[in-house]
Design a protein around this motif. Structure first.
Motif, PDB file in Angstrom:
ATOM      1  N   GLU A 149       0.665  -1.413  -0.239  1.00  0.00           N
ATOM      2  CA  GLU A 149       0.292  -0.149   0.070  1.00  0.00           C
ATOM      3  C   GLU A 149       1.442   1.427  -0.104  1.00  0.00           C
ATOM      4  O   GLU A 149       0.365   1.985  -0.345  1.00  0.00           O
ATOM      5  CB  GLU A 149      -0.744   0.312   0.952  1.00  0.00           C
ATOM      6  CG  GLU A 149      -1.896  -1.329   1.105  1.00  0.00           C
ATOM      7  CD  GLU A 149      -3.498  -0.749  -0.269  1.00  0.00           C
ATOM      8  OE1 GLU A 149      -2.931   0.771  -0.362  1.00  0.00           O
ATOM      9  OE2 GLU A 149      -4.727  -1.017   0.513  1.00  0.00           O
ATOM     10  N   MET A 211      -2.383 -12.373  -5.288  1.00  0.00           N
ATOM     11  CA  MET A 211      -3.367 -11.752  -4.886  1.00  0.00           C
ATOM     12  C   MET A 211      -3.829 -10.757  -4.142  1.00  0.00           C
ATOM     13  O   MET A 211      -3.852  -9.466  -4.741  1.00  0.00           O
ATOM     14  CB  MET A 211      -4.957 -13.020  -4.789  1.00  0.00           C
ATOM     15  CG  MET A 211      -6.196 -12.536  -5.282  1.00  0.00           C
ATOM     16  SD  MET A 211      -7.570 -13.796  -4.722  1.00  0.00           S
ATOM     17  CE  MET A 211      -7.098 -15.288  -6.484  1.00  0.00           C
ATOM     18  N   GLU A 212      -3.786 -10.219  -2.674  1.00  0.00           N
ATOM     19  CA  GLU A 212      -3.718  -8.907  -2.608  1.00  0.00           C
ATOM     20  C   GLU A 212      -2.630  -8.198  -2.872  1.00  0.00           C
ATOM     21  O   GLU A 212      -3.118  -7.169  -3.190  1.00  0.00           O
ATOM     22  CB  GLU A 212      -3.655  -9.151  -0.711  1.00  0.00           C
ATOM     23  CG  GLU A 212      -3.851  -8.751  -0.134  1.00  0.00           C
ATOM     24  CD  GLU A 212      -3.693  -8.539   1.471  1.00  0.00           C
ATOM     25  OE1 GLU A 212      -3.186  -7.959   2.295  1.00  0.00           O
ATOM     26  OE2 GLU A 212      -2.795  -9.563   1.722  1.00  0.00           O
ATOM     27  N   GLU A 214      -1.986  -7.923  -6.215  1.00  0.00           N
ATOM     28  CA  GLU A 214      -2.372  -7.735  -7.309  1.00  0.00           C
ATOM     29  C   GLU A 214      -3.848  -6.944  -7.208  1.00  0.00           C
ATOM     30  O   GLU A 214      -3.606  -5.759  -8.386  1.00  0.00           O
ATOM     31  CB  GLU A 214      -2.212  -9.327  -8.135  1.00  0.00           C
ATOM     32  CG  GLU A 214      -1.584  -9.850  -8.654  1.00  0.00           C
ATOM     33  CD  GLU A 214      -0.446  -9.313  -9.451  1.00  0.00           C
ATOM     34  OE1 GLU A 214      -0.776  -7.813  -9.881  1.00  0.00           O
ATOM     35  OE2 GLU A 214       0.258 -10.682 -10.477  1.00  0.00           O
ATOM     36  N   ASN A 215      -4.297  -7.007  -6.638  1.00  0.00           N
ATOM     37  CA  ASN A 215      -5.599  -6.171  -5.909  1.00  0.00           C
ATOM     38  C   ASN A 215      -5.124  -4.647  -5.939  1.00  0.00           C
ATOM     39  O   ASN A 215      -6.045  -3.753  -6.099  1.00  0.00           O
ATOM     40  CB  ASN A 215      -6.301  -6.515  -4.816  1.00  0.00           C
ATOM     41  CG  ASN A 215      -7.138  -7.785  -5.074  1.00  0.00           C
ATOM     42  OD1 ASN A 215      -6.709  -8.014  -6.516  1.00  0.00           O
ATOM     43  ND2 ASN A 215      -7.502  -8.832  -4.204  1.00  0.00           N
ATOM     44  N   ILE A 216      -3.905  -4.768  -5.095  1.00  0.00           N
ATOM     45  CA  ILE A 216      -3.580  -3.354  -4.073  1.00  0.00           C
ATOM     46  C   ILE A 216      -3.490  -2.730  -5.550  1.00  0.00           C
ATOM     47  O   ILE A 216      -2.637  -1.798  -5.903  1.00  0.00           O
ATOM     48  CB  ILE A 216      -2.921  -3.847  -3.110  1.00  0.00           C
ATOM     49  CG1 ILE A 216      -3.015  -3.728  -2.180  1.00  0.00           C
ATOM     50  CG2 ILE A 216      -1.918  -2.109  -3.003  1.00  0.00           C
ATOM     51  CD1 ILE A 216      -2.035  -4.416  -0.771  1.00  0.00           C
ATOM     52  N   ARG A 217      -1.982  -3.625  -6.658  1.00  0.00           N
ATOM     53  CA  ARG A 217      -1.868  -2.893  -7.802  1.00  0.00           C
ATOM     54  C   ARG A 217      -2.371  -2.260  -8.296  1.00  0.00           C
ATOM     55  O   ARG A 217      -1.963  -1.010  -9.191  1.00  0.00           O
ATOM     56  CB  ARG A 217      -0.522  -4.399  -8.095  1.00  0.00           C
ATOM     57  CG  ARG A 217       0.639  -3.963  -7.488  1.00  0.00           C
ATOM     58  CD  ARG A 217       1.508  -5.527  -8.176  1.00  0.00           C
ATOM     59  NE  ARG A 217       1.806  -4.549 -10.021  1.00  0.00           N
ATOM     60  CZ  ARG A 217       1.919  -5.388 -10.973  1.00  0.00           C
ATOM     61  NH1 ARG A 217       1.866  -6.851 -10.658  1.00  0.00           N
ATOM     62  NH2 ARG A 217       2.494  -4.712 -11.944  1.00  0.00           N
ATOM     63  N   ILE A 218      -3.522  -3.062  -8.638  1.00  0.00           N
ATOM     64  CA  ILE A 218      -4.811  -2.552  -9.791  1.00  0.00           C
ATOM     65  C   ILE A 218      -5.373  -1.293  -9.474  1.00  0.00           C
ATOM     66  O   ILE A 218      -5.516  -0.350 -10.044  1.00  0.00           O
ATOM     67  CB  ILE A 218      -5.911  -4.029  -9.991  1.00  0.00           C
ATOM     68  CG1 ILE A 218      -5.474  -4.847 -10.800  1.00  0.00           C
ATOM     69  CG2 ILE A 218      -6.783  -3.256 -10.400  1.00  0.00           C
ATOM     70  CD1 ILE A 218      -5.912  -6.436 -10.716  1.00  0.00           C
ATOM     71  N   VAL A 219      -5.720  -1.589  -8.175  1.00  0.00           N
ATOM     72  CA  VAL A 219      -6.042  -0.421  -7.129  1.00  0.00           C
ATOM     73  C   VAL A 219      -5.135   0.875  -7.512  1.00  0.00           C
ATOM     74  O   VAL A 219      -5.354   1.702  -7.628  1.00  0.00           O
ATOM     75  CB  VAL A 219      -6.698  -0.302  -5.652  1.00  0.00           C
ATOM     76  CG1 VAL A 219      -6.979   1.061  -5.046  1.00  0.00           C
ATOM     77  CG2 VAL A 219      -7.605  -1.148  -5.533  1.00  0.00           C
ATOM     78  N   LYS A 220      -3.886   0.783  -7.256  1.00  0.00           N
ATOM     79  CA  LYS A 220      -3.329   1.776  -7.151  1.00  0.00           C
ATOM     80  C   LYS A 220      -2.808   2.375  -8.557  1.00  0.00           C
ATOM     81  O   LYS A 220      -2.583   3.720  -8.666  1.00  0.00           O
ATOM     82  CB  LYS A 220      -1.735   1.477  -6.603  1.00  0.00           C
ATOM     83  CG  LYS A 220      -1.447   1.229  -5.191  1.00  0.00           C
ATOM     84  CD  LYS A 220      -0.428   0.352  -4.839  1.00  0.00           C
ATOM     85  CE  LYS A 220       0.782   1.669  -4.739  1.00  0.00           C
ATOM     86  NZ  LYS A 220       1.789   1.798  -4.525  1.00  0.00           N
TER      87      LYS A 220
END
Length: 319
Positions: A149, A211-212, A214-220
């Motif tokens: 994050e 997965m966690e 990648e989700n953070i990367r997508i949001v960022k």
């Protein structure tokens, strides 16, 4: 629990079914946080020290599964930092210790402790699956991972440049471009690219953490994309407003010096439309002209007015 601890907890429960992979992971843990003790009568003992219970549990499990050895576990609480505990996992029987060291290719034929993590020469990391297990063990033993994050940073700390170079080469076999930096007296192998850290999590077989991440990367990335778009639109608006203000100043200067009536008919119309519509875009200005004119035509007329204003300022510098 930090993201790094979360990853280690997941990896500690990931045990390869193949014995050769278990040995490779054991070798990595021993290489990066283990110690070998040899007595005067050539009796061997191996142990690891760690503050992470997940690492101690994983090493204990590997010894049991790969060598059928029940190691001794000791827990020591730090007298100054009451929350901190140090876990020691030791193989005290010389015969068992030698078995582990020989299997991990950490004991030479002459009985001296040595290591060779070369992908080419070391049999325990010849297979891709074993290299994955070795990287996993190395991270468990001496690695850390920042909170994605905040920023992306993966690192494994080595006691010598030789170990760091070998680990760097091992990662390179998976197309991971790791770098090495000297920090105090340790050599740190690190990766800062988010996509490469994601690849490392996949290599180490940490699907939940992957997965966690990648989700953070997508949001960022979405947030950054939106910010870039907003910044671009804001810059364009500022540019348009600044241009409009300058155009209005030039037209008013012409009006105050020689009057708009002295201008050609097309420039008169352009000047009046601009004064009537200070916030209009070039397209909107063009549509307000009679007959309508395209953006390039509007821009051309406004540039002519600007040049005329500059000429007048040179002729009448006091006005």
């Amino acid at each position: 629990m930090s993201f790094s601890s979360h990853v280690k907890e997941e990896l500690s429960r990931q045990v390869s079914p193949a014995r050769h992979c278990q040995i490779a992971e054991t070798a990595a843990i021993l290489s990066l946080c283990g110690k070998v003790h040899i007595t005067e009568d050539n009796q061997y003992m191996i142990r690891i020290h760690t503050e992470n219970v997940a690492v101690a549990r994983k090493y204990f499990t590997l010894l049991k599964k790969a060598f059928n050895i029940r190691a001794d576990v000791a827990i020591r609480r730090n007298a100054f930092l009451k929350k901190n505990r140090t876990y020691t996992v030791a193989v005290r029987r010389s015969r068992d210790a030698v078995r582990v060291l020989q299997a991990a290719r950490l004991l030479g034929d002459d009985g001296d402790v040595c290591e060779n993590m070369s992908v080419v020469k070391n049999l325990i990391i010849q297979n891709s699956c074993c290299r994955r297990a070795f990287v996993r063990g190395a991270f468990l033993a001496a690695g850390s991972l920042s909170d994605p994050e905040k920023f992306y940073h993966f690192e494994i700390t080595c006691a010598s440049m030789r170990k760091a170079k070998q680990l760097q080469g091992l990662m390179a076999s998976f197309d991971i471009e790791a770098r090495i930096v000297l920090r105090k007296r340790y050599f740190v192998v690190y990766v800062k690219e988010g996509s490469q850290i994601a690849e490392l999590l996949q290599i180490m077989e940490a699907p939940v953490a992957l997965m966690e991440l990648e989700n953070i990367r997508i949001v960022k990335e979405m947030r950054n994309s939106v910010n870039r778009q907003v910044n671009c639109e804001t810059a364009n608006i500022n540019k348009t407003v600044s241009a409009a203000v300058k155009q209005m100043e030039d037209i008013r200067y012409i009006q105050d010096t020689i009057g708009l009536e002295s201008l050609p008919e097309n420039l008169q119309e352009m000047a009046r439309v601009r004064l009537e519509r200070p916030e209009a875009t070039l397209k909107e200005l063009g549509e307000a002209l009679e007959p309508p004119v395209g953006k390039s035509g509007v821009n051309h007329r406004l540039r002519k007015l600007s040049l005329m204003a500059e000429d007048l300022r040179e002729k009448f510098p006091e006005q």
